[in-house]
Each structure stands twice: as C-alpha cells, then as structure tokens.
Design an enzyme around this catalytic site. Structure first.
Site, PDB file in Angstrom:
ATOM      1  N   HIS A   1      72.663 110.356  35.912  1.00  0.00           N
ATOM      2  CA  HIS A   1      73.671 109.283  35.921  1.00  0.00           C
ATOM      3  C   HIS A   1      73.806 108.635  34.544  1.00  0.00           C
ATOM      4  O   HIS A   1      74.211 107.484  34.435  1.00  0.00           O
ATOM      5  CB  HIS A   1      73.340 108.197  36.954  1.00  0.00           C
ATOM      6  CG  HIS A   1      72.947 108.744  38.295  1.00  0.00           C
ATOM      7  ND1 HIS A   1      73.858 109.059  39.271  1.00  0.00           N
ATOM      8  CD2 HIS A   1      71.729 109.073  38.792  1.00  0.00           C
ATOM      9  CE1 HIS A   1      73.223 109.540  40.334  1.00  0.00           C
ATOM     10  NE2 HIS A   1      71.932 109.566  40.060  1.00  0.00           N
TER      11      HIS A   1
ATOM     12  N   SER B   1      85.796 109.159   7.560  1.00  0.00           N
ATOM     13  CA  SER B   1      87.065 108.548   7.936  1.00  0.00           C
ATOM     14  C   SER B   1      87.873 108.297   6.669  1.00  0.00           C
ATOM     15  O   SER B   1      87.312 108.090   5.597  1.00  0.00           O
ATOM     16  CB  SER B   1      86.780 107.233   8.663  1.00  0.00           C
ATOM     17  OG  SER B   1      87.869 106.358   8.497  1.00  0.00           O
TER      18      SER B   1
ATOM     19  N   LYS C   1      81.791 105.830   8.065  1.00  0.00           N
ATOM     20  CA  LYS C   1      81.822 106.730   9.223  1.00  0.00           C
ATOM     21  C   LYS C   1      81.596 108.199   8.917  1.00  0.00           C
ATOM     22  O   LYS C   1      81.938 108.700   7.871  1.00  0.00           O
ATOM     23  CB  LYS C   1      83.174 106.582   9.936  1.00  0.00           C
ATOM     24  CG  LYS C   1      83.243 105.299  10.725  1.00  0.00           C
ATOM     25  CD  LYS C   1      84.438 105.291  11.637  1.00  0.00           C
ATOM     26  CE  LYS C   1      84.263 106.273  12.784  1.00  0.00           C
ATOM     27  NZ  LYS C   1      85.506 106.408  13.519  1.00  0.00           N
TER      28      LYS C   1
ATOM     29  N   GLU D   1      84.018 117.454  19.005  1.00  0.00           N
ATOM     30  CA  GLU D   1      85.239 116.861  19.594  1.00  0.00           C
ATOM     31  C   GLU D   1      86.325 117.905  19.741  1.00  0.00           C
ATOM     32  O   GLU D   1      87.024 117.968  20.755  1.00  0.00           O
ATOM     33  CB  GLU D   1      85.739 115.708  18.720  1.00  0.00           C
ATOM     34  CG  GLU D   1      84.896 114.455  18.875  1.00  0.00           C
ATOM     35  CD  GLU D   1      85.332 113.349  17.933  1.00  0.00           C
ATOM     36  OE1 GLU D   1      85.263 112.193  18.337  1.00  0.00           O
ATOM     37  OE2 GLU D   1      85.745 113.634  16.798  1.00  0.00           O
TER      38      GLU D   1
END
Ligand code: ARG
Length: 450
Positions: free
Chosen positions: A146, A267, A273, A280
């Site tokens: 979970h 980024s 970043k 992805e």
C-alpha cells in the site's frame, strides 16, 4: 478510370510497409524457387526472378530504390521494379499467389526477427538487473505494501523481482514465436490455388515451423500479431512499474537513488532540478503500446472472413510497438547499468527509522509460545505508545519490554535489528540473505540457458 489522387494516397501503405521489403524479397524468392521446383515456371525463369529480386535488395540497401506513392504498397513496388529489371518474366512471379498470403508471410518473417531481437533486449536487461543485485545483497531497502513501509528487504530481492518478470517475458516471447512461425504462403487470395504448388517447400525454404492448415484462416489470422502486442504490453507493464519506482526513489521525499547526469536532464528554469526523463518516458510510452493492443483487438473483432483491407492497419501498430519496446528496454538497461546510484547511507537510515520491524516483535513472542494474534495485539499497543513517546522500538529499555510481556529478554534487540529482520526471512523465495544467494545462483543459471 484512374483512382482519385486522394484515394490513391488513402489506400497506399508504401509509406510504412517499405519496412517489410527485405522480408518481401526473401518471401518472393522462396515463392519463385517453388514455382520452378514444381514446374509451374522453368528453372531458368525461376533463376532470373531470384536474381532480379536480389538486385532489388542491393538497390534498396544502396538507397537507389525508393518507390513512391504510385506503387501503392511494397508488394506492387517490388513486382514493378522486378519487371523493369528482368523483363516480362517478372510478371510471372505472382503466379499462384495473392498479396493476401504474401503480406501475411512478410509480416510473420518480420515479426520472427523482431521477436528474437526483443528477446535479446530482455536478456540484456536481465543481465544488468542481476549484476546490480549481486552487488546489493546486504543493502537493505524498505519493502512496501500500500506504499506504506511494511518490512525491510534486501535491495537484491527487489531487483530480482523484476528479473523474474523479465524471465517470464522472455519465455512468453519464445512461446508465441511458435505461432508466429507458421506459413500462410500458398493460401492464395483466400481459397488456395489451381496450380500444383508446394506449400511445404516454401515453408521449408523460409524456415517456418509449420503451415496454416486452412487457407481462409491463413490469410485472415492476426492472432499472432495480437499475441505479440500482448507480450510487448506485459514487457511495458513491467518496465513501467519499475520506472514508477525509480521516479519515486529519485524524489527528494524518498531520496533512495541519485540519477547520474548521463541519464537525467536539468530543468530549463529551475537550476536545482534533475529530472528522471528516462523512466518517465518509459512510463509514458507504455500507453501507446497498450493502445496498439487495444486497437488491434478492435480492428479484428468484426471482420468477416477472409482478407479485408482493414488488415493493412496492423502494420503501423506492430512497427511502432517493436520500435517502442526495443527502445524502452535499451534505455532501462542503460539506466540500470550506469545511470543511477543507490544512496546506501540513506537506505540504511530508512530501514532503521520506522516500525517495519514490528512484525518481528510479534514473531519473537510467537516463537516463545505466545499465540500470534495475542502477540500481534500487544505489539500494536507498543507501537502506539512508542509513537506517542516519539521513540522507535529499538529505543525501549529492557524494563519497558519486560513490563509489556515477561517473555521479552535481552535478545529482543538483536531480533529486531534490520539486518536480522531481513536475514531471518529464509523461507523459500523470501528475502533472507541465504535465499538471495540461492536466487542469484538460480537467476544466473537461467540467464545462461538459451
Ligand atoms: N497492402 C496490403 C496490406 O497491407 C496488402 C494486401 C492487399 N490485398 C488486397 N486484397 N488489397 O494488407
């Protein structure tokens, strides 16, 4: 009356089925040899056709054969060029054949090759997972259910779970290969042919394992394509699940891995970043592979026998699935080979800073004769009071333990240390270190068998 130019464009598949040209040429060469072998054409004619087809192969490889939209599809394009090259005998190639059995043959030859290449891609991915697992037997990581911390596990155990998924992918591709490896050639347009062809001979030349028993089925079956799309979809499910984990692990919240610059981008506006583009993209590309599977199922469901032009739509779905699956396997292989680093200190802290050893306290009591459910309830209370006191189980004094239950002794501390918690789960297939070593050996063994 000539076709309306927009309709010609609409009908044409040459824009994409040129991808099949090598297989089309090979299939046609086998057909030509069979025509000669059975006396339907002369040996000399057969030889001319085979040579002419080979010349087209050379022209195509050299970039000198680039058929345009007027050719409609790769089959017409090849036949037309063949006739230019060898003269009227070229017009004999299509004796006792239809584009319907021809395209089915080409697609199967193509997929056969691609399945072998994808299987190799799966093997490469497995080898990298196994190598990484070998280095992380004693590295611990929280195990989740979970997405809540459940019990600590060996990082190798986690990686090997993906090895096993990939193992099934590899086996599955091997199994469907058998059904891709069937020859529809000689089914004709739908009903067979009046010529005394030898379907087993062409199948033999093309190394097909068997021939379609029924000509209607031969020209209209696309089960093999759907099975392939299914197998690819499952590969993508596995890659996508792993991608999702890497994305989580790379987040500041988890902080379990750092992505190396070779596999992550920055980024354009936020200098701090580092983005997990590879996982992805893999997660994202999974959608299109599922889409192709769904599209193909819907494409087939209402088709009456036998060939229908709808079937031309199978190709782009297959080509894109092949390209996407291969690319994703390769990217994930590189990512796991050199693109990420597990932050072992952070992982070590992660498995020590929570209550994921609570089950082990209950097991400890149960081993001392306390009924498990009773032990479970007691530990539930311990966790609650510890949480309230801002303490971990390891912080409780021996007196506190004894106050909870007289069965607790000094060895409770060793029993709930993360290494011990992991090491103790030595049931077959569990995360215990002895089991991991067995699993690594088994994986090594299976990886070596082809
Ligand atoms: N380009 C066609 C396809 O991909 C080849 C078969 C055409 N057959 C036909 N009867 N129109 O399916």
């Amino acid at each position: 009356m000539a076709l309306h130019p927009a309709i010609a464009q609409f009908n044409a598949s040459i824009g994409f089925d040129i991808e099949l040209i090598d297989y089309d040429l090979t299939g046609s060469q086998a057909h030509a040899k069979m025509l000669a072998q059975t006396g339907i054409i002369t040996a000399d004619e057969g030889e001319q056709l085979v040579q002419g087809l080979e010349q087209i192969r050379q022209e195509y490889r050299a970039g000198r054969f680039t058929p345009g939209i007027d050719a409609e599809d790769v089959h017409f394009a090849v036949e037309r060029r063949l006739t230019e090259l060898v003269g009227d005998v070229g017009k004999k190639l299509h004796t006792a054949r239809s584009r319907n059995d021809q395209v089915g043959t080409d697609t199967r030859l193509y997929l056969r090759d691609q399945i072998q290449q994808i299987r190799q891609g799966v093997r490469d991915f497995q080898a990298v997972l196994l190598d990484l697992a070998t280095h992380h037997v004693t590295t611990l990581i929280p195990g989740y259910t979970h997405l809540q911390r459940a019990q600590p596990i060996s990082l190798a155990h986690h990686l090997l779970a993906y090895f096993e998924m990939a193992q099934r992918d590899w086996l599955r591709l091997g199994e469907i290969y058998q059904r891709v490896n069937m020859s529809p050639l000689g089914s004709g347009a739908l009903a067979g042919t009046t010529f005394p062809i030898d379907r087993h001979y062409t199948a033999h030349l093309l190394k097909f394992g068997s021939v379609y028993e029924n000509s209607l089925d031969g020209v209209s079956d696309r089960d093999f394509a759907i099975e392939f799309l299914c197998a690819s979809s499952l590969i993508m499910v596995h890659l996508s699940r792993l991608s999702e984990e890497v994305i989580l692990w790379a987040s500041q919240e988890f902080g379990f891995v750092t992505l190396k610059d070779s596999c992550a981008t920055g980024s354009s506006i936020m200098p701090q970043k580092k983005n997990p583009d590879v996982p992805e993209l893999v997660r994202g590309k999974t959608g299109r592979v599922f889409g192709h599977l769904q599209g193909m199922l819907v494409l087939m469901k209402g088709l009456p026998l036998a060939y229908n032009k709808d079937l031309q739509e199978d190709k782009e779905a297959l080509f894109d699935t092949v390209k996407t699956t291969k690319a994703c396997l390769e990217a994930m292989t590189i990512l796991f080979r050199e693109g990420l680093e597990f932050k072992t200190a952070r992982l070590k802290a992660a498995v020590s800073e929570d209550f994921s050893n609570a089950t082990d306290v209950a097991d400890y009591l149960a081993a001392k004769g306390v009924p498990f459910r009773e032990a479970y309830n007691l530990v539930g209370k311990v966790v609650k009071t510890s949480l309230a006191a801002n303490k971990l189980l390891n912080d409780l004094t021996i007196d506190e333990w004894k106050a909870l239950h007289p069965a607790f002794e000094d060895d409770i501390y060793a029993a709930i240390a993360p290494e011990q918690v992991v090491s103790a789960r030595n049931s077959f297939g569990g995360t215990g270190f002895d089991q991991i070593r067995r699993a690594l050996e088994s994986a090594q063994h299976r990886l070596a068998s082809f």
